[in-house]
Design a protein around this motif. Sequence first.
Motif, PDB file in Angstrom:
ATOM      1  N   LEU A 191      94.527  83.420  90.099  1.00 59.40           N
ATOM      2  CA  LEU A 191      95.430  84.358  90.750  1.00 59.40           C
ATOM      3  C   LEU A 191      96.717  84.539  89.954  1.00 59.40           C
ATOM      4  N   VAL A 192      97.177  83.472  89.293  1.00 55.46           N
ATOM      5  CA  VAL A 192      98.359  83.580  88.432  1.00 55.46           C
ATOM      6  C   VAL A 192      98.103  84.553  87.292  1.00 55.46           C
ATOM      7  N   LYS A 193      96.895  84.490  86.754  1.00 57.90           N
ATOM      8  CA  LYS A 193      96.547  85.410  85.679  1.00 57.90           C
ATOM      9  C   LYS A 193      96.527  86.841  86.190  1.00 57.90           C
ATOM     10  N   ALA A 194      96.023  87.036  87.413  1.00 53.18           N
ATOM     11  CA  ALA A 194      96.013  88.370  88.008  1.00 53.18           C
ATOM     12  C   ALA A 194      97.426  88.847  88.313  1.00 53.18           C
ATOM     13  N   ALA A 195      98.342  87.896  88.536  1.00 52.10           N
ATOM     14  CA  ALA A 195      99.730  88.243  88.839  1.00 52.10           C
ATOM     15  C   ALA A 195     100.559  88.465  87.582  1.00 52.10           C
ATOM     16  N   LEU A 219     101.961  78.959  95.232  1.00 50.69           N
ATOM     17  CA  LEU A 219     102.834  79.056  94.062  1.00 50.69           C
ATOM     18  C   LEU A 219     103.486  80.420  94.034  1.00 50.69           C
ATOM     19  N   LEU A 220     104.835  80.422  93.993  1.00 52.97           N
ATOM     20  CA  LEU A 220     105.552  81.665  93.769  1.00 52.97           C
ATOM     21  C   LEU A 220     105.560  81.912  92.271  1.00 52.97           C
ATOM     22  N   CYS A 221     104.950  83.032  91.886  1.00 52.69           N
ATOM     23  CA  CYS A 221     104.735  83.277  90.452  1.00 52.69           C
ATOM     24  C   CYS A 221     105.555  84.470  89.986  1.00 52.69           C
ATOM     25  N   PRO A 222     106.623  84.231  89.233  1.00 51.96           N
ATOM     26  CA  PRO A 222     107.350  85.357  88.640  1.00 51.96           C
ATOM     27  C   PRO A 222     106.488  86.031  87.576  1.00 51.96           C
ATOM     28  N   THR A 223     106.630  87.311  87.469  1.00 50.50           N
ATOM     29  CA  THR A 223     105.883  88.032  86.438  1.00 50.50           C
ATOM     30  C   THR A 223     106.437  87.680  85.057  1.00 50.50           C
ATOM     31  N   ASP A 224     105.661  87.964  84.053  1.00 50.46           N
ATOM     32  CA  ASP A 224     106.119  87.695  82.677  1.00 50.46           C
ATOM     33  C   ASP A 224     107.393  88.461  82.373  1.00 50.46           C
ATOM     34  N   ASN A 225     107.551  89.596  83.013  1.00 47.44           N
ATOM     35  CA  ASN A 225     108.744  90.399  82.766  1.00 47.44           C
ATOM     36  C   ASN A 225     110.006  89.707  83.268  1.00 47.44           C
ATOM     37  N   ALA A 226     109.866  88.757  84.187  1.00 52.77           N
ATOM     38  CA  ALA A 226     111.038  88.052  84.723  1.00 52.77           C
ATOM     39  C   ALA A 226     111.641  87.095  83.699  1.00 52.77           C
ATOM     40  N   PHE A 227     110.904  86.763  82.647  1.00 58.29           N
ATOM     41  CA  PHE A 227     111.388  85.804  81.645  1.00 58.29           C
ATOM     42  C   PHE A 227     111.902  86.489  80.380  1.00 58.29           C
ATOM     43  N   VAL A 264     109.159  90.024  96.940  1.00 59.75           N
ATOM     44  CA  VAL A 264     107.727  89.707  96.965  1.00 59.75           C
ATOM     45  C   VAL A 264     106.956  90.976  96.588  1.00 59.75           C
ATOM     46  N   LEU A 265     106.204  90.901  95.498  1.00 60.69           N
ATOM     47  CA  LEU A 265     105.465  92.069  95.022  1.00 60.69           C
ATOM     48  C   LEU A 265     104.035  92.131  95.570  1.00 60.69           C
ATOM     49  N   SER A 266     103.329  91.023  95.561  1.00 65.05           N
ATOM     50  CA  SER A 266     101.958  90.972  96.059  1.00 65.05           C
ATOM     51  C   SER A 266     101.582  89.520  96.268  1.00 65.05           C
ATOM     52  N   TRP A 267     100.373  89.306  96.773  1.00 70.84           N
ATOM     53  CA  TRP A 267      99.933  87.935  97.003  1.00 70.84           C
ATOM     54  C   TRP A 267      98.417  87.870  96.998  1.00 70.84           C
ATOM     55  N   GLY A 268      97.930  86.645  97.017  1.00 69.56           N
ATOM     56  CA  GLY A 268      96.500  86.418  97.075  1.00 69.56           C
ATOM     57  C   GLY A 268      96.208  84.994  97.513  1.00 69.56           C
ATOM     58  N   ARG A 269      95.148  84.830  98.313  1.00 72.66           N
ATOM     59  CA  ARG A 269      94.790  83.507  98.811  1.00 72.66           C
ATOM     60  C   ARG A 269      93.772  82.855  97.890  1.00 72.66           C
ATOM     61  N   SER A 270      93.894  81.568  97.763  1.00 78.63           N
ATOM     62  CA  SER A 270      92.902  80.806  97.001  1.00 78.63           C
ATOM     63  C   SER A 270      91.832  80.305  97.962  1.00 78.63           C
ATOM     64  N   THR A 271      90.689  79.943  97.401  1.00 76.39           N
ATOM     65  CA  THR A 271      89.579  79.451  98.226  1.00 76.39           C
ATOM     66  C   THR A 271      89.440  77.936  98.151  1.00 76.39           C
ATOM     67  N   THR A 272      90.237  77.287  97.302  1.00 80.46           N
ATOM     68  CA  THR A 272      90.102  75.832  97.156  1.00 80.46           C
ATOM     69  C   THR A 272      90.700  75.101  98.346  1.00 80.46           C
ATOM     70  N   ALA A 273      91.842  75.558  98.843  1.00 74.04           N
ATOM     71  CA  ALA A 273      92.507  74.995 100.016  1.00 74.04           C
ATOM     72  C   ALA A 273      93.471  76.050 100.514  1.00 74.04           C
ATOM     73  N   ARG A 274      94.068  75.815 101.679  1.00 70.96           N
ATOM     74  CA  ARG A 274      95.004  76.812 102.179  1.00 70.96           C
ATOM     75  C   ARG A 274      96.149  76.963 101.210  1.00 70.96           C
ATOM     76  N   GLY A 275      96.396  78.172 100.832  1.00 67.08           N
ATOM     77  CA  GLY A 275      97.440  78.456  99.859  1.00 67.08           C
ATOM     78  C   GLY A 275      97.042  79.624  98.999  1.00 67.08           C
ATOM     79  N   GLY A 276      97.750  79.760  97.873  1.00 68.03           N
ATOM     80  CA  GLY A 276      97.469  80.864  96.981  1.00 68.03           C
ATOM     81  C   GLY A 276      98.646  81.131  96.091  1.00 68.03           C
ATOM     82  N   VAL A 277      98.824  82.387  95.757  1.00 73.21           N
ATOM     83  CA  VAL A 277      99.891  82.796  94.832  1.00 73.21           C
ATOM     84  C   VAL A 277     100.630  83.965  95.446  1.00 73.21           C
ATOM     85  N   ILE A 278     101.977  83.893  95.353  1.00 70.62           N
ATOM     86  CA  ILE A 278     102.827  85.011  95.766  1.00 70.62           C
ATOM     87  C   ILE A 278     103.537  85.513  94.517  1.00 70.62           C
TER      88      ILE A 278
END
Length: 886
Positions: A656-660, A701-709, A809-823
């Motif tokens: 999901l981080v890669k998709a973000a 995980l709150l994931c800043p886009t590459d553009n944020a760096f 917050v731009l978008s999000w996605g849930r992971s299937t491994t456990a409750r959680g995901g990427v924002i």
Amino acid sequence: MRLRLLPPTLLALLFISPVLSSSQLPLTTSVPTTIVDALSNDPNYTSLLRLLQRARLIPTLNRLNGSTLFAPTNDAVKHHLARNSLWNSAFHDDLWILQDNVQEQLRQQLFYHLLNYTVSELPKPEDLQTHWTLHYPQTIENPPSRNPPQYPPWMPVPGGSLGGKAQRLRVAGKDKHTWVGVDASGKGGARIVNISTVDNGIVYGISKVLEPPPDLAQVISQQSSLSYFHKIVNPAITKFLNSTPILTLFLPVDAAWDALDPYERIYLESDYSGDDLNRILNLHAVIEKGVRYHDTFENQTNLKTLDGQELAIRISSENTSVSGANLVQSDTYGSNGVLHLVDSLLVPPGTLQLTPEKYLLAFNCSAFVSLLHSVDLNALINTTDGKYTILAPSDDVMSILGDEDLPEKGSEELKKLLQYHFLPGKWTPEKLEDGMLLETALEEEGLGGRRQVLSVGVSSEDKKSSQKSIRFAGAKTITTNTPIKVNNTFIYFISRPIVPPVDPLQTALPSLELSSFLAAIFSTSQADILRKSPHVSLLIPHNSAFERLGLLVSGHLLSTSAKPDLEKVLLHHALTTIEYAQSLNNGSQHTFATLEGSDIRFEKTKNGSLYVSPSGGWTEMQSELYTKDLLTNTGVVHELSDILIPRSVNLTIGKLVKAAQGSTMASIAIKAGFEWVLNGTAPPKGSPWGGEGLLGTGWTLLCPTDNAFKDMNLTQLFSDLDALRAIVAQHLIPNSNQPSDESSYDIDALYNNQPLPFENLPTYNTLLSSTSAYGDLVFRWRDDLNSKGYIVGIKGARGTDGSADWARVLSWGRSTTARGGVIQIDRLLQPYYPPWWMSYGAPTGVGVVGCMLICLFFYGVRVIWRRDTTEATYEPIGGFGQDDET
């Protein structure tokens, strides 16, 4: 080699035969010579003599003893040459350059003028004589054979199409004259104009050339009373009539056909009545060892027809009957038999059944019938035993369509289309219900040999009327909703041809609401599998399902690197069995296998809604099922509200981080030792987090886009490991540490794509919260002119302009491994460290103020004390007494 004509007298001298005595007749000139001499000496026969020479019949005439020649005069030959190309070419070929040097056809026609015996007595008025000619009808080769003839040219060829018998010729007396070649009633023919008796026979001069009877097909066409039969015969029957030898026909006159059912007559007049026509003809045709002329009939005679039935011949003083039908005309000669006319059909009752085909033709569905014949499906409409409901488009409907709108005639595709118009069983309007699926005669390979079905629609045209509108596969019934009943068959007339279902992808393609899922299918290698796999129920989510899945999950599945995951998701939407709406709504089965390999489960709620749960995804993942019954050539298509994820697809935080577009954040996490979070595994033993009881914890995980760096010094950042860990810890929310109150989550299973609930202004601990008072994060909804959506910020952070303390917050996605995901957020949340004056200023100020207050207190006490010691006092005169002291 060119041959020269010998003088007629010389030819006659070569073949002089003893002359048989012949009786003298009035107007007869007796000449003691041969027939050839008589012709040569009479200038009225020069044309005939020329033709006899061309046909090489002079030797024949000289060899015959006691013969009869009906000799056409020059005028008769002249008129005949004008309308007969054979005689004309033979007569005018002075150089004998002929295509047929044998002249077999001409010879046979001249033989028809010749008898092998002498007719010395002509019939009296109103009398009729029948004679045998030397004409043996043969099938003439065309073109002629190059082989020499088997018999001398002057001899008649034996055998022929009359069973070895010669053709007959009638002579009648009428109107004070004698006529040759008349019909059975004595009409027609050529008048005898001259008689010459010779030693070897007799010559009758006639006013017309006698034409041999043609084949029976032509004979029938010349009979005015057989116009209806001539109208309905097809080429196959015509060939039978003109080529079958020794044929005796008993044909009904035109009025006899009125006894047939009108639908039967319409059918006989069509191009598809071959079977019935053959049956009728065979019931009226007899083939025996010889042709059955009228004079061969005997009372109580039975003749067996080609159909196997027997014709009973009964002869009385008044008439002759054939199986109850009156013989109205007999003995019309043909080259291959004889024709008799009867006044009624010789068809036993029940022989000609009214089939659906006859009704279809009667009701103007000839184009539909024609197509059925082109693909050999006529058996479906030619039977009286079949129990079918036929959906037939009329010719008016078919005329609207062009040839390009239908498959090619005779093609397999057309055959399938037509089979789709036949429903096994008798389906009356009372049995039809809205939404029914009825089996057709089309057996699809893609259905495992099962019959394809079509949908039925039933609705009321008017609420006040009981009249119902019936539709089959969307095609409306026209004329009337009441079908025509033909034996065990019902026929509905429909507004257009019905096209059988196509493959699942082509079936779903017109629906724009399903285009995203179809595009995903076509982007993989699974398109052919989903298109061709047999007996499959395909569940296709709506376009909105991709957004409801979470943009990061959708982005991952649709990315180039995630094709294997996408293919598994696609196959998880294909059941390995055909499940129509009825079986899903009313069936007892709840779990179904998919092409992906794992199962999906169906659950029905009290209000009748159906929900589908995948084998994987997150715990609350469900999708509402809309049973559409979109039929395909491999099964059926239904629609879903949401996408199903199988257990074989592992949506990790790293994917999901890669998709973000968070590759920089991923690198930071890995550098800081958090790769186990990205992979969805437990912290490794020996790591700083291995002993903190984090096993089984879900992470967001709150994931800043590459553009944020882009404005950061990454080299400097990556050199500070503690700073990296602090950054990751600030963006990492452990889901297991959240309040257990599930009410903060949206419990609607169709909208549970958020890794964390954002509503109700929630506050979440991060991995940094255990070491920093500013580790918590808070979510807020912002709706103003500048932005609209969720924002997230560090709780309690203040003292700066806030540029590093919050992010959108731009978008999000849930992971299937456990409750959680990427924002996905638009900027990096730097861990908050307040300035020194905020850290130490408050305690110092409190201490100073406290000291000042204490000093002020003691100062006030001292001031009050000093006032008390300096103030004047008074004593009584004489001092205090003892009592006062006590």
